[in-house]
Design an enzyme around this catalytic site. Structure first.
Site, PDB file in Angstrom:
ATOM      1  N   LYS A 152     -59.089 -22.103  95.360  1.00  0.00           N
ATOM      2  CA  LYS A 152     -59.358 -23.529  95.151  1.00  0.00           C
ATOM      3  C   LYS A 152     -60.332 -23.988  96.239  1.00  0.00           C
ATOM      4  O   LYS A 152     -59.952 -24.198  97.389  1.00  0.00           O
ATOM      5  CB  LYS A 152     -58.059 -24.341  95.221  1.00  0.00           C
ATOM      6  N   LYS A 185     -52.566 -26.417  90.207  1.00  0.00           N
ATOM      7  CA  LYS A 185     -53.015 -26.153  91.575  1.00  0.00           C
ATOM      8  C   LYS A 185     -51.834 -25.951  92.504  1.00  0.00           C
ATOM      9  O   LYS A 185     -50.737 -26.469  92.253  1.00  0.00           O
ATOM     10  CB  LYS A 185     -53.904 -27.300  92.061  1.00  0.00           C
TER      11      LYS A 185
HETATM   12  P1  AMP Z   1     -57.516 -31.989  93.090  1.00  0.00           P
HETATM   13  O1  AMP Z   1     -58.831 -32.664  93.372  1.00  0.00           O
HETATM   14  O2  AMP Z   1     -56.646 -31.805  94.283  1.00  0.00           O
HETATM   15  O3  AMP Z   1     -56.803 -32.578  91.884  1.00  0.00           O
HETATM   16  O4  AMP Z   1     -57.830 -30.485  92.634  1.00  0.00           O
HETATM   17  C1  AMP Z   1     -58.586 -30.198  91.508  1.00  0.00           C
HETATM   18  C2  AMP Z   1     -60.000 -29.926  91.929  1.00  0.00           C
HETATM   19  O5  AMP Z   1     -60.121 -28.684  92.593  1.00  0.00           O
HETATM   20  C3  AMP Z   1     -60.945 -29.781  90.756  1.00  0.00           C
HETATM   21  O6  AMP Z   1     -61.357 -31.024  90.263  1.00  0.00           O
HETATM   22  C4  AMP Z   1     -62.107 -29.001  91.360  1.00  0.00           C
HETATM   23  O7  AMP Z   1     -63.044 -29.923  91.888  1.00  0.00           O
HETATM   24  C5  AMP Z   1     -61.477 -28.252  92.523  1.00  0.00           C
HETATM   25  N1  AMP Z   1     -61.512 -26.776  92.373  1.00  0.00           N
HETATM   26  C6  AMP Z   1     -61.833 -25.932  93.359  1.00  0.00           C
HETATM   27  N2  AMP Z   1     -61.761 -24.663  92.951  1.00  0.00           N
HETATM   28  C7  AMP Z   1     -61.390 -24.664  91.661  1.00  0.00           C
HETATM   29  C8  AMP Z   1     -61.162 -23.651  90.691  1.00  0.00           C
HETATM   30  N3  AMP Z   1     -61.280 -22.340  90.971  1.00  0.00           N
HETATM   31  N4  AMP Z   1     -60.801 -24.048  89.439  1.00  0.00           N
HETATM   32  C9  AMP Z   1     -60.665 -25.347  89.139  1.00  0.00           C
HETATM   33  N5  AMP Z   1     -60.874 -26.356  90.017  1.00  0.00           N
HETATM   34  C10 AMP Z   1     -61.229 -26.025  91.270  1.00  0.00           C
END
Ligand code: AMP
Length: 582
Positions: free
Chosen positions: A250, A424
Site C-alpha cells: 500500500k 486495506k
Molecule cells: P485510504 O486512502 O487509507 O482509504 O487507502 C486507499 C488508498 O490507498 C487508495 O485510494 C490508493 O490511493 C492507495 N493505494 C496505495 N497502494 C495501493 C494498491 N496497491 N492498491 C490499491 N490502492 C492503493
C-alpha cells in the site's frame, strides 16, 4: 424553457432540507425541461459542465459589486453595506434589481438557453479585456432578469448556489423522472465511470438502458476510483476473501489515473481534477516508452530516490508549499514514480469487467519496470506467515501496509465504491484507534489569546451517505502548525454562512457555520458514545451519537470532496473494531 421556471423550482428547494422532497422537486423540473435537460443538470450544481472540464467563471465578489454599482448608480460602499447585512451577493443583486426604477422592457426573453449561453461566454472570456466583457454580460443578464432570476444567476456566477443537493440526489431525481428503480445500481455504476450528470441525464431521457449497462471506462474521461474497506487482521481478511486473495504494497502517495487516446495523454487525481501539468516527467516518459493507441491505468505516484529505491511521503518532501506549486516543485526536486496496480482500458476495449487476476496479467504483459513506472509489488497467497512477512517488508520499503485484492471471478473493477473486493491493512489497525479519518469542516469557534484572529477549534463532521447529511462528530483544536492555523480564515472566507447549512446535522452551535466543502484528515485516541454529537445518533445508544476524543489534524485533504469523507457507517465499524480490541 424559461429561466423563471427554473428559478421557481430553486425557490421551492430552498424551503426544504428533506431529501425526498428535494428529489420530487428536481424530478418535476427534469420532466418539464425538454431540450434544456442537460444544461439544467449542470446549472442546479452551479456549473456549466462536469468538474473535470475545469470551466470557471473567474468572477470575484468585487466585480459583481462594481457591476451592481454601475447599473444602480449607487456607490460601491452602499452596495457593500447591503452585502454585509444580507451576507449573500445573490440577495444583494435581488435588492438592487428590485430598486432599479427604469428597467427597460426586456429585450430578450430569458430562456434557460439564453442564460446558459451567456454564462458560457462569460466563463470563456479571457485576456485583458475580460473583466469588462464579464461585467457587460452580467449586466445584460441583469437587465433581462426578474430580481429572483438575478439572485440565482449571481449565486451561480460567484460559486455559491448551494442548493444542498449532492450528485446522488440528482441521480435519484433523474431515475424518478425518466427511469425505474430497478436500474439504480446500473445508473450509479455508469455515473462512476462517466461522472457527467448531463451525459447520464440524456441516456436516461432516451431510455438507453443498453448504453447505461455498457458504460465502462473511457479514455480521457476521469472515473471515480475504486476504494478499499478495512479489517483488523490478516486472518480476518483471508476469511472475508474466502482465501482468494493477493496482497499488494500500500503505497503512500497520490492516487493517479493516467489516460491516453491517440497522442493525448492526461493524468487525473482521485478527485477527478486534471493534474497532467504536475507530472511532466511521467507524461513524457509514458509518451516516449509506450505505444498504446489507447489505455487507462490506475496507480499511486510517490516521490522516490532512484538510486536507493527509497520512497518519500509527499508532505515530508515539501510541507510548506501550496498544493499545486508543491507538486510541480516536488517533481523537479525529486523524481516521482507511478506504481501501477490496475488497468481499465486497452486499445479500444474496456477491461473493467474482467477479474483482477486477468487485468494484472495484462499489466504484466505490457509493462516492464523503469524509473517512472513500476508494477505494484505483490504476492498471491493466503498463508498468514508469508503475508505477515510481506507486510513487514512493505513497511520497510516506506509503504503504509498492504491492500488485499480479491482474486475470484467476481473481482471486477468497481468504480467509486468501497466493496470487500479490496481490503486495506495498516500497522496501527492492530492497536488503539484503527485508522485516520477524513472529516468535513462544518463550523468554527473563535480563537482567543495566541489564536486571536484565527480559530480556537473547528467543528468536524462525518458523511452520512444514506441521508446525504454531514453529522457533527468532534471538535478539532490540535495538530495545527501556526502557518496552517493562520491560513484558515482566508481559506474559509467564502464558505462562512449565516445559517446552519441545509445538509448539516449538529446540536452543537459553533461561532460560525462553514459550508461543508473542506476535508481534513484527522487522528484520534478513541471513539466514544456522546450525547453532544450527531454522528450515528440513536444507532448505538438512545439519545446519543458517537464522538472522537483527542482529535489531531494530520493534513488538509484538498484532493477529497465532502462526499468522499469517512462515512458514518465506517465510523460505526471503527467503533466496533475498537471495542473488540479492548
Ligand atoms: P485510504 O486512502 O487509507 O482509504 O487507502 C486507499 C488508498 O490507498 C487508495 O485510494 C490508493 O490511493 C492507495 N493505494 C496505495 N497502494 C495501493 C494498491 N496497491 N492498491 C490499491 N490502492 C492503493
Amino acid at each position: 424553457m424559461l429561466f423563471s421556471d427554473v428559478t421557481s423550482k430553486f425557490m421551492e428547494m430552498e424551503e426544504t432540507t428533506k431529501r425526498l422532497e428535494l428529489t420530487d422537486i428536481l424530478a418535476s423540473l427534469f420532466k418539464e425541461s425538454d431540450d434544456d435537460l442537460k444544461n439544467i443538470t449542470y446549472l442546479i450544481q452551479g456549473k456549466l459542465a462536469p468538474d473535470y472540464e475545469n470551466i470557471e467563471f473567474g468572477v470575484s465578489d468585487k466585480i459583481i459589486i462594481k457591476a451592481l454599482s454601475s447599473v444602480s448608480a449607487m456607490p460601491e460602499e452602499e452596495i457593500n453595506k447591503i452585502f454585509y447585512k444580507t451576507g449573500d451577493l445573490g440577495t444583494t443583486a435581488y435588492e438592487i434589481s428590485s430598486g432599479i426604477q427604469q428597467k427597460p422592457l426586456f429585450t430578450e426573453e430569458l430562456t434557460v438557453k439564453y442564460v446558459y449561453d451567456n454564462l458560457t461566454n462569460l466563463a470563456k472570456s479571457s485576456g485583458h479585456e475580460s473583466i469588462r466583457t464579464k461585467i457587460n454580460i452580467y449586466l445584460n443578464l441583469l437587465m433581462n432578469s426578474s430580481p429572483d432570476d438575478i439572485k440565482y444567476i449571481t449565486r451561480i456566477i460567484t460559486g455559491k448556489l448551494r442548493l444542498g443537493v449532492a450528485d446522488s440526489t440528482i441521480l435519484d431525481s433523474l431515475v424518478s423522472a425518466f427511469s425505474d428503480k430497478q436500474y439504480s445500481d446500473a445508473i450509479e455504476n455508469a455515473y462512476n465511470f462517466h461522472p457527467d450528470i448531463g451525459y447520464i441525464a440524456l441516456l436516461l431521457k432516451n431510455n438507453d438502458i443498453e448504453r447505461i449497462n455498457n458504460t465502462g471506462a473511457e479514455p480521457l474521461i476521469p472515473f471515480k476510483v475504486m476504494l478499499a474497506e478495512r479489517l483488523r487482521s490478516i486472518n480476518e481478511i483471508n476469511e472475508k476473501m474466502n482465501h482468494n486473495s493477493a496482497y499488494e504494497y500500500k503505497y503512500d502517495g497520490l492516487r493517479t489515473q493516467l489516460h491516453k487516446k491517440g497522442n493525448v495523454i492526461k493524468i487525473f487525481s482521485r478527485g477527478l481534477e486534471e493534474t497532467t501539468l504536475n507530472f511532466p516527467d511521467i507524461q513524457k516518459n509514458f509518451k516516449d516508452n509506450y505505444k498504446f493507441d489507447s489505455i487507462i491505468i490506475d496507480g499511486e505516484s510517490v516521490p522516490y530516490n532512484p538510486d536507493t529505491g527509497e520512497l518519500y511521503p509527499f508532505q515530508m518532501v515539501s510541507q510548506r508549499r501550496g498544493r499545486k506549486y508543491e507538486l510541480n516543485q516536488v517533481s523537479k526536486e525529486i523524481p516521482i514514480v507511478m506504481f501501477i496496480f490496475d488497468i481499465l482500458y486497452l486499445n479500444g476495449k474496456s477491461l473493467v469487467n474482467l477479474p483482477y487476476p486477468e487485468r494484472r496479467k495484462i499489466l504484466e504483459k505490457n509493462f516492464k519496470d523503469n524509473d517512472y513506472f513500476k508494477l505494484a509489488t505483490r504476492i498471491v497467497s493466503d498463508d498468514g506467515d508469508k503475508i505477515n512477512k510481506f507486510f513487514e517488508e512493505s513497511i520497510e520499503s516506506g509503504c503504509e501496509g498492504v491492500v488485499a485484492k480479491n482474486t475470484s471471478n467476481e473481482s471486477v473493477y468497481r468504480a467509486g465504491a468501497r466493496g470487500w473486493l479490496w481490503i486495506k491493512f495498516k500497522r496501527d489497525y492492530e492497536k488503539e484507534l484503527a485508522d485516520s479519518m477524513d472529516l468535513v469542516v462544518i463550523g468554527a469557534f473563535n480563537g482567543h489569546g495566541r489564536r486571536t484572529g484565527a480559530y480556537g477549534a473547528l467543528l468536524m463532521a462525518s458523511y452520512n451517505d444514506q441521508d446525504d447529511t454531514f453529522e457533527s462528530f468532534t471538535k478539532l483544536g490540535t495538530g495545527f502548525t501556526d502557518e496552517v492555523l493562520f491560513s484558515l480564515p482566508k481559506m474559509f472566507s467564502d464558505k462562512i454562512v449565516r445559517e446552519k447549512p441545509a445538509r448539516v446535522n449538529s446540536k452543537m452551535v459553533p461561532d460560525m457555520w462553514i459550508y461543508p466543502e473542506i476535508v481534513m484528515e484527522i487522528n484520534g485516541a478513541e471513539i466514544t458514545v456522546s450525547p453532544v454529537h450527531k454522528c450515528a445518533y440513536d444507532l448505538i445508544e438512545k439519545n446519543s451519537g458517537l464522538a472522537l476524543r483527542f482529535p489531531r489534524l494530520i493534513k488538509i485533504r484538498n484532493d477529497k470532496k465532502p462526499e468522499d469523507a469517512t462515512t458514518t457507517n465506517e465510523i460505526i465499524e471503527l467503533f466496533k473494531m475498537q471495542k473488540k480490541t479492548k
